[in-house]
Scaffold this active site. Structure first.
Site: not given
Length: 197
Positions: A81, A106
Site C-alpha cells: 500500500s 491498491h
C-alpha cells in the site's frame, strides 16, 4: 525511520520506514535531513511496512522529491500500500526488492459509514483525487506514462494487486531482486607543503 539495532547497508546511514502516520512522516523528514547533512553518495531508504495513512505517505513522497541526490529504495519483507508507493520513489536503477519480499498496490480506501449523503460525496471525490494522483505519481516514478499503472490495475478488476519480486521487476516497479551493499571508500590525501624537519 532508523530504529535502534537497524542494520546499515555497508557503511551508509539508512532511513527505515515501518509506519505511515503523522509521527512517522515527521521522523522520516528528520532522518532524511540528517542523512543529507552527512552527504552520502546515495540515500538508502528501507521500506518494511504494511501501509498506513495516505496523507503521511504524500508528505514522505514530497520529502524524497526534494532530496538533491540519488535515492535507493529497498523493499524488505513487505512494501504494501503506502509502502509500495514510497518504494517507487527510488532513483531509476536503484529500486531493490529482497528475494522474499511482497509488494501490494491498491486503490486508496475511504470508509465513512455514518456520513450524510453530501459528506459521502465529498469523501468519495477526495478518494478519487488521491487515487488519480497516486497512480499517476507511481507511474511517473517508474518511467511509465501517467495512468499506465492504474490501467494495469483496472485490468485486474481493481482488486488488491500483490507482486512477487520478479513481478515487481517485470512491471518496472522494482529495478532488481536482491539486497544492495553499498561500499563507501574514503581516500586520505597526504599533507602537502609541510617540510620535513
Amino acid at each position: 525511520m532508523r530504529l535502534p539495532g537497524s542494520p546499515p547497508l555497508g557503511a551508509l546511514p539508512v532511513v527505515w520506514v515501518r509506519a505511515f502516520d503523522e509521527d512517522a512522516a515527521e521522523t522520516f523528514a528528520a532522518d532524511v535531513a540528517a542523512v543529507r547533512r552527512a552527504r552520502p553518495p546515495i540515500l538508502p531508504v528501507v521500506v518494511s511496512s504494511p501501509g498506513g495513512d495516505v496523507y503521511a505517505l504524500m508528505a514522505m513522497m514530497d520529502t524524497l522529491a526534494a532530496y538533491d541526490g540519488p535515492i535507493a529504495t529497498i523493499a524488505h519483507g513487505q512494501a504494501m500500500s503506502c509502502g509500495a508507493a514510497l518504494f517507487s520513489c527510488g532513483t531509476t536503477g536503484h529500486r531493490y526488492v529482497a528475494p522474499s519480499a511482497t509488494l501490494l498496490l491498491h486503490n486508496v480506501t475511504s470508509d465513512h459509514p455514518g456520513d450524510k449523503a453530501d459528506e459521502q460525496r465529498v469523501n468519495l471525490a477526495e478518494t478519487e483525487r488521491l487515487n488519480r494522483a497516486l497512480w499517476e505519481r507511481i507511474s511517473t516514478n517508474i518511467g511509465k506514462p501517467p495512468g499506465w499503472l492504474r490501467r494495469e490495475h483496472e485490468k485486474r478488476k481493481s482488486v488488491d494487486w500483490y507482486l512477487t519480486p520478479k513481478e515487481a521487476v517485470r512491471t518496472g516497479l522494482a529495478s532488481r531482486v536482491g539486497l544492495p551493499v553499498f561500499d563507501v571508500r574514503q581516500r586520505l590525501d597526504p599533507l602537502l607543503g609541510v617540510p620535513d624537519r
